[in-house]
Design an enzyme around this catalytic site. Structure first.
Site, PDB file in Angstrom:
ATOM      1  CE  LYS A  79      -4.197  -1.911   2.128  1.00 40.14           C
ATOM      2  NZ  LYS A  79      -3.836  -3.319   2.059  1.00 40.14           N
ATOM      3  N   GLY A 127      -8.306  -7.441   3.846  1.00 36.95           N
ATOM      4  CA  GLY A 127      -9.385  -8.096   4.577  1.00 36.95           C
ATOM      5  C   GLY A 127      -9.653  -7.517   5.944  1.00 36.95           C
ATOM      6  N   GLY A 128      -9.239  -6.250   6.178  1.00 40.26           N
ATOM      7  CA  GLY A 128      -9.499  -5.605   7.457  1.00 40.26           C
ATOM      8  C   GLY A 128      -8.488  -5.909   8.536  1.00 40.26           C
ATOM      9  CG  HIS A 178     -14.981   0.754  -0.435  1.00 37.67           C
ATOM     10  ND1 HIS A 178     -13.987   0.052   0.205  1.00 37.67           N
ATOM     11  CD2 HIS A 178     -14.887   0.397  -1.742  1.00 37.67           C
ATOM     12  CE1 HIS A 178     -13.333  -0.688  -0.670  1.00 37.67           C
ATOM     13  NE2 HIS A 178     -13.869  -0.492  -1.864  1.00 37.67           N
ATOM     14  CD  GLU A 207     -10.935  -1.910  -3.108  1.00 39.04           C
ATOM     15  OE1 GLU A 207     -10.519  -1.589  -1.978  1.00 39.04           O
ATOM     16  OE2 GLU A 207     -11.448  -3.010  -3.367  1.00 39.04           O
ATOM     17  NE  ARG A 213      -8.216 -10.005  -5.059  1.00 44.12           N
ATOM     18  CZ  ARG A 213      -9.352  -9.535  -4.571  1.00 44.12           C
ATOM     19  NH1 ARG A 213     -10.447  -9.605  -5.295  1.00 44.12           N
ATOM     20  NH2 ARG A 213      -9.417  -8.977  -3.376  1.00 44.12           N
TER      21      ARG A 213
END
Length: 651
Positions: free
Chosen positions: A116, A164-165, A208, A275, A297
């Site tokens: 990230k 995934g948080g 989001h 995103e 993906r």
């Protein structure tokens, strides 16, 4: 075009890819673990190859075994689906070295977007809006704290390799930063073997919104419009929709342009998703969205984009991977509205614990226009403890958002799953919620309204239906013996029958005002609520078992029993016995015999379906016995720890 395609995945995405490949005349190869030997994706493939034991690390994550399976079956391409090896640059590179086409972006593109902090720096350089924050290499805690202080609270600490948080903490004040940082780094190290973090300004009332992009080998990149994925629970998406509510032409143009710019910055090829975190405190603005990450993906929620564009994204993936071109941007049209709800095998009323086991009843909606169901399981199959607990994705399309919501609710109401518990009732409550229906969306909506969204207690209307079903059963059983018949006869008064039902251990009294015979009005009172049962639809909603009646309603299955004489004794035992709520592995044991514990104290941690679940003491007491040790595998219902009162322990 490819002749043989190996799908390096399982469940619904493997079946989804297989469906398109077969339509295109491509031979398909499934890979599977020992736990999936009888899975639908294996039966539907032209050929199947066993990878190894159930754990993903010994099967679906074994790149070497998957490549060997591809060579063995003559596959000239591998589709990774999502999850597992889909964003593994090393696997993509190994495919290329083996002369097998990886249906996805290049290893270099995957690596560029994989961490990230580096991705955000790359996006900054490309002119893509990025959330204010710190993405540097200096990981000294004091340096990170100073950076957070300069950004201004609240801030979000995020693992650079996270997903995934996991590895994510919101910090409200400077004094809380170092403790949150330590917890975040510890979780990141455990989950991703990388404890580096970045810091971002936390956007209040965030939404989001993501943009589907597609690139080809000629350097062309297009977008397929946006999806809103704001309805999340613990950073996991629950309901997704396309297009995003409240989107304006100007904001759409700016956001989609930024997404295309992001993809071009890494020479992107294939399907990807950019995103954005969006300021949802008011109307959407051209300067109110910020790059969050890029998923290199196909996304779980890709069907909503397919519904509103009319495109088959898997087909487009395969054509691009085979050297084809993406369509012209002006050929892509946006039509109608689509919503996807993720149906999981989990128990919302019990902290969303996974629910594992055999699917004795599994029926999906039929004959509803605009409804599509993508599932990886079938009736008689099993939800395994080893993998993601998704049962299906229920996708509904309508001319507008209201029509899509209505069809989603209808589809959920016509979905039957038993005895595995699901989040169907929770999904229905989300779709009916006033804020959701009015498109007042934020990623915190579910957390803020959990008390009203999570179904708790016995559904009274279903209890009324169950009581009538029990009574009808009694009438059939005693039709030749009028003295044994429960008809509720009372001289000079309406017939009234009282039944006591049991729902998840609690007693429930139902009063029926007449026996169910032709010409009589039937109503039932449960507590302060009265329900008219005449004409209430029951076809397909009620299943009778030997001592039970199961009522399916609004995506929820509710089982009612007639109380047993030993129910009280069972309840007393349950108060002192801690059982495994699911099959799993004991990760840690926090108590020993003789320890004094208080209600809510953590006793042990189970691992199931790639998640950790802490089991707590149901009441104060003393540990009388421990039946397991760390590392043990346990089955659902196995006795783990027994509690006793202090005076009992002393005796």
């Amino acid at each position: 075009m490819f002749k043989t395609l190996l799908i390096a995945n399982r469940g619904e995405i493997a079946r989804r890819v297989m469906r398109t490949a077969k339509r295109m005349g491509i031979r398909t190869v499934a890979v599977y673990s020992e736990a999936d030997a009888e899975a639908p994706h294996v039966k539907e493939a032209d050929e199947g190859v066993l990878l190894g034991p159930a754990p993903s690390s010994e099967s679906y994550l074994r790149a070497d075994k998957i490549l060997e399976a591809a060579k063995q079956t003559g596959a000239d391409a591998i589709h990774p689906g999502y999850g597992f090896l889909s964003e593994n640059a090393g696997f993509a590179r190994a495919c290329a070295e083996a002369g097998i086409k990886f249906v996805g972006p290049s290893p270099e593109s995957i690596e560029a977007m994989g961490l990230k902090d580096r991705a955000k720096k790359l996006m900054e350089d490309a002119g893509v809006p990025v959330t204010p924050g710190y993405h540097g290499d200096n990981q000294d805690p004091d340096h990170l704290k100073n950076a957070a202080d300069a950004i201004g609270y609240p801030v979000l600490i995020k693992a650079v390799a996270g997903g995934g948080g996991k590895g994510m903490r919101k910090v409200e004040a400077s004094g809380d930063f170092l403790d949150a940082l330590d917890s975040c780094k510890r979780e990141a190290k455990s989950s991703f073997s990388n404890d580096e973090v970045l810091i971002e300004k936390f956007i209040e009332n965030p939404r989001h919104i993501e943009v589907q992009v597609f690139g080809d080998s000629r350097g062309r990149v297009i977008h397929l419009f946006e999806r809103d994925c704001s309805l999340q629970r613990r950073h996991q998406k629950v309901i997704e929709e396309a297009p995003a509510p409240g989107m304006t032409p100007n904001v759409r143009a700016a956001m989609c342009s930024a997404a295309v710019q992001a993809a071009k910055a890494v020479n992107y090829e294939g399907a990807g998703t950019v995103e954005f975190i969006v300021d949802g405190s008011g109307a959407l603005r051209e300067d109110g969205f910020f790059f969050m990450e890029m998923n290199t993906r196909l996304q779980v929620e890709h069907p909503v984009t397919e519904m509103v564009t009319g495109l088959d994204l898997v087909e487009l993936q395969l054509r691009v991977a085979a050297g084809g071109s993406v369509p012209e941007q002006d050929e892509i049209r946006l039509k109608g509205h689509a919503i996807e709800a993720r149906l999981y095998a989990e128990d919302p009323a019990n902290g969303f614990l996974p629910s594992i086991g055999r699917l004795d009843i599994l029926d999906f909606p039929r004959g509803i226009d605009g409804v599509r169901v993508d599932s990886g399981v079938e009736r008689g199959g099993e939800v395994s403890m080893h993998y993601d607990p998704m049962i299906s994705k229920i996708i509904a399309f309508g001319a507008n958002r209201d029509a899509a919501i209505e069809r989603s609710l209808s589809a959920l109401a016509n979905t039957r799953v038993y005895p595995v518990k699901t989040n169907g009732g929770f999904l229905g409550n989300c779709l009916r919620d006033d804020d959701f229906q009015a498109a007042r969306l934020s990623t915190g909506l579910i957390a803020e309204k959990a008390d009203t969204l999570i179904p708790t207690g016995a559904p009274k209307r279903d209890a009324a239906l169950a009581a009538r079903a029990f009574l009808e059963r009694d009438q059939v059983a005693n039709s030749n013996d009028p003295w044994a018949l429960k008809d509720g006869f009372r001289a000079n008064a309406d017939a009234k029958i009282r039944l006591r039902l049991e729902y998840e251990g609690d007693a429930l009294d139902v009063a029926l005002n007449a026996a169910p015979v032709k010409g009589k009005t039937i109503s039932a009172s449960v507590g302060d609520d009265t329900f008219i049962l005449d004409g209430m639809a029951t076809s397909g909603r009620i299943v009778s078992e030997a001592e039970s009646v199961i009522v399916f309603s609004d995506g929820r299955a509710s089982r009612f029993n007639l109380p047993r004489p030993d129910a009280a004794a069972d309840g007393a035992e349950a108060g002192g016995l801690v059982k495994a709520p699911m099959p799993g592995k004991v990760l840690s044991l926090n108590v020993a015999e003789g320890d004094t514990v208080t209600k809510g104290q953590k006793l042990l941690v189970l691992e199931a379906m790639k998640m950790e679940h802490a089991l707590a003491a149901p009441r104060d007491g003393v540990i009388a016995s421990v039946s397991i040790a760390a590392g043990d595998q346990v089955g659902e219902g196995d006795a783990l720890v027994t509690l006793a009162d202090e005076d009992e322990a002393a005796a």
